[in-house]
Each structure stands twice: as structure tokens, then as C-alpha cells.
Design an enzyme around this catalytic site. Structure first.
Site, PDB file in Angstrom:
ATOM      1  N   ILE A 164      91.943  60.330  31.038  1.00 19.14           N
ATOM      2  CA  ILE A 164      92.922  59.558  31.796  1.00 19.14           C
ATOM      3  C   ILE A 164      92.890  60.051  33.237  1.00 19.14           C
ATOM      4  O   ILE A 164      92.728  61.255  33.480  1.00 19.14           O
ATOM      5  CB  ILE A 164      94.341  59.682  31.198  1.00 19.14           C
ATOM      6  CG1 ILE A 164      95.299  58.745  31.929  1.00 19.14           C
ATOM      7  CG2 ILE A 164      94.841  61.117  31.242  1.00 19.14           C
ATOM      8  CD1 ILE A 164      96.675  58.650  31.266  1.00 19.14           C
ATOM      9  N   TYR A 211      95.038  76.263  14.375  1.00 17.18           N
ATOM     10  CA  TYR A 211      96.121  76.576  15.299  1.00 17.18           C
ATOM     11  C   TYR A 211      95.791  77.813  16.126  1.00 17.18           C
ATOM     12  O   TYR A 211      95.865  77.800  17.358  1.00 17.18           O
ATOM     13  CB  TYR A 211      97.397  76.786  14.477  1.00 17.18           C
ATOM     14  CG  TYR A 211      98.652  77.017  15.273  1.00 17.18           C
ATOM     15  CD1 TYR A 211      99.266  75.979  15.955  1.00 17.18           C
ATOM     16  CD2 TYR A 211      99.246  78.274  15.322  1.00 17.18           C
ATOM     17  CE1 TYR A 211     100.440  76.179  16.673  1.00 17.18           C
ATOM     18  CE2 TYR A 211     100.417  78.489  16.039  1.00 17.18           C
ATOM     19  CZ  TYR A 211     100.998  77.439  16.702  1.00 17.18           C
ATOM     20  OH  TYR A 211     102.155  77.654  17.409  1.00 17.18           O
TER      21      TYR A 211
END
Length: 378
Positions: A164, A211
Site C-alpha cells: 500500500i 508468534y
């Protein structure tokens, strides 16, 4: 250097050649549009009027930037854009009362989530324009709905694993699943999108490795961009945080206990309940992130509350806050559950002048109020 030259026009005696008139008035007593225009045009008075208006307008337009660059100001340098995985200077930052930094354009990835939405509140409150980028995997539109009419707020539904292009001054990268319920659902995306947090585990192939290793990878990439590309970065390691807008059933102990007690279910304690955790209220975390962003130190910084509570002590506080008759149910401990998790915030206290202010007994009732309303709405 420009100079204003003031000319002295020659004035011929006005009455020397003019016929006498009974209605003639003494000089300087004439009124009307022509007399005022003539007055302004004589001796370049109009030029001085326009110059004064220009100087006054320039002062008011440039006033915020003049204050931010003043030698007597305590505001940090903000000339260069900042890319960051974390964040700020809070009200305890030494900025004089009544002075605010120039408005900036800030993007918060994961800004519709628990922590991100509270950060958005504070950024808008201090006058910044904020763009929230969130795919609503764990975030909720309701968390930022109160800002939708604000002209300085934008909400984009977008996944940060996809490119983006945005032109901004600050980036707070908070887009990542943070609870076991969510990051185990999509471990690959968790690694890709991860925000750097506490990183103190050995590399292995456990269930929570997506994680742990995601955090380590994020910190490594961040520093490589800093060293190789000159990108200005900040790194925060965030410890257990609680408060309003948390997911009701995200598998973390505070939200689990509160939701279970409000639903009149037994609070689930794994193992013997003697393992300890530290809990910081969300407003303290936001203040720490903002202090980090506006400071001059890269980090990493531990942001958490060093006060320790065992699981049984936490359950007791929840009982006192919600229901003294709430019960506890013991279950076998989960795999890879650390026995103790306590942040060392010495570095943050010394360099950021930050430390948590809200105690568990002060913050928990605020979270309970939010959870109670949302559970009733179910």
C-alpha cells in the site's frame, strides 16, 4: 535586500489658482470615496497597508512551526518522516503547557484493534490526522466508529501483507494477532505481519513459534532497514495489556477471567495458578508508545507494568470487582506456558521518562464496565 523607497511629491498651493468660493472648506475636511482613495495613494500608504496585512497573515499561518523550531522550545526535532514499529512523548514529556507539535499525518496499522484504537484516540486528540489500516481480523469497526465523522480520520480496509502506498509522517505498526486463539488460526500471516514485542525464547518448532519467531524476524528486518536504508525506526516490546475494547474471548487471562465472571461461569486457572504475569492498563501502553515515537532512542524498549500477580491473585481481584461468589476451575497447564513474565522497564524509565501509572485495581473496573455492556448486547 528589498528596500522601500518613500518619495516626497511636490505639492503646489491648491488655493493659489483656484477661484474663491463661499462653500469652500478648509483643507483636510473633505469626505467621500475619492478623498480616501487619494489619501491611500499619496506617499505609498497603500503599499504599507498591504505589507502590514501580509506580515500579520504570515505570522498566524507559520505560528505552529515557529514555536516548534524555537530554541526555547522543548519539542523534539520533527523535520524528517519517521517509520516505526512502535511509538511517543506523553504529557510527561516535558513539552510546555499550551504548546502542541505541528499537526502530522499518521498511519496506524491495526488501528481498529484493542491497542490501536486507543492510540488513534490520543493522536486525534493532539491534533494529528490519522489513517487506520485494518483488515478486521481481530479489530472491530466499532472501536473507531466514533471518529468516522472527523475530517482528520480515514479508515482503510486493507491487509498489511499486501503493498500500500501512503504519504505520511509517522507509522505505528500494530497489525498482528497477539493472542493464541488468533495467531494459531493463521500462523503464516502472523509471521509476515508481526509487530515486534517481547522476544526471549529459543528458536524451535513449538505451536507458538509463529508468534515468537515472527517477533524476532520483525526486529531484525527493522534494524536492517535502519542500518541499510537510513530509515528512522523505533522498537517496542509490549507486555500483557488489558482494558476496554479487548476481544471478549481472545484466550488471554484477564479477558478470560472477566468474561467468565460476568457470564457467571467458573474462572479457568491452568496448572496450580502460581505462575505470575504483569498487567498494564492500555492508556499506560499508549503513553509509552508515544514517548518512544517522539524520543531520540531506537530501542528496543520493554513497555509493561512490572507489578507481578499470580493467576490466583488475579482471580481474587476479579472476584472483588465483579462477583465475590465467582468460582475457580482448575485445569491442566497448557504447553509452553512461561512460569513468570515480568518486564524490566529500567531503560524506558531512564531514557523515555515513562512508567505505568494505572494499577490493576484502578484499571480493571473500567474494563469490566465495557465488557459488561458488550456481553449484555450479545
Amino acid at each position: 535586500m528589498k528596500q522601500l523607497h518613500k518619495s516626497s511629491p511636490t505639492h503646489a498651493p491648491a488655493a493659489a489658482h483656484a477661484p474663491a468660493s463661499k462653500a469652500s472648506k478648509p483643507p483636510g475636511t473633505r469626505h467621500g470615496p475619492r478623498s480616501w482613495i487619494g489619501y491611500l495613494l499619496r506617499e505609498q500608504r497603500l503599499l504599507f497597508v498591504l505589507l502590514g496585512a501580509l506580515i500579520a497573515s504570515s505570522f498566524f499561518l507559520l505560528r505552529p512551526y515557529l514555536f516548534s523550531l524555537s530554541p526555547s522550545s522543548h519539542l523534539p526535532e520533527r523535520a524528517r518522516p519517521l517509520f516505526s514499529f512502535a511509538t511517543s512523548r506523553s504529557s510527561a514529556s516535558g513539552v510546555p503547557a499550551g504548546f502542541r507539535p505541528p499537526p502530522r499525518r499518521v498511519v496506524v496499522t491495526g488501528g481498529a484493534g484493542f491497542v490501536g484504537s486507543h492510540l488513534v484516540d490520543r493522536l486525534l486528540e493532539q491534533g494529528d490526522s490519522v489513517i487506520v489500516v485494518d483488515n478486521f481480523f481481530t479489530g472491530r469497526k466499532e472501536n473507531v466508529a466514533h471518529h468516522l465523522r472527523n475530517p482528520r480520520f480515514e479508515l482503510l480496509r486493507h491487509d498489511v501483507v499486501e503493498p500500500i502506498l501512503l504519504e505520511v509522517d509517522r507509522i505505528y505498526h500494530l497489525a498482528c494477532p497477539a493472542s493464541p486463539v488468533h495467531y494459531k488460526y493463521n500462523p503464516i500471516k502472523t509471521i509476515i505481519s508481526f509487530l515486534s514485542r517481547i522476544c526471549s525464547y529459543f528458536c524451535d518448532l513449538r505451536v507458538r513459534s509463529c508468534y515468537d519467531e515472527g517477533k524476532r524476524t520483525a526486529e531484525t528486518l527493522t534494524m536492517d532497514y535502519h542500518r541499510g536504508g537510513g530509515v528512522e525506526v523505533r522498537i517496542a516490546r509490549i507486555f500483557n495489556t488489558y482494558g476496554p475494547r479487548m476481544c471478549l474471548d481472545d484466550g488471554r487471562v484477564v479477558s478470560n477471567f472477566v468474561a467468565q465472571a460476568l457470564r457467571r461461569q467458573p474462572m479457568t486457572v491452568y496448572g496450580d495458578g502460581k505462575q505470575t504475569r504483569s498487567f498494564q492498563y492500555v492508556s499506560d501502553l499508549v503513553a509509552g508508545l508515544m514517548a518512544l515515537m517522539e524520543g531520540d532512542h531506537i530501542g528496543p524498549f520493554n513497555l509493561g507494568n512490572p507489578g507481578e500477580f499470580s493467576m490466583l491473585e488475579l482471580a481474587q481481584v476479579v472476584k472483588e470487582t465483579i462477583d465475590p461468589m465467582a468460582s475457580i476451575e482448575f485445569k491442566p497447564n497448557t504447553a509452553d506456558d512461561p512460569h513468570m513474565r515480568k518486564p524490566d522497564i529500567t531503560k524506558a524509565k531512564q531514557l523515555l521518562r515513562w512508567e505505568p501509572k494505572v494499577s490493576l485495581r484502578e484499571g480493571l473496573p473500567l474494563m469490566v464496565k465495557d465488557f459488561r455492556q458488550r456481553i449484555l448486547d450479545e
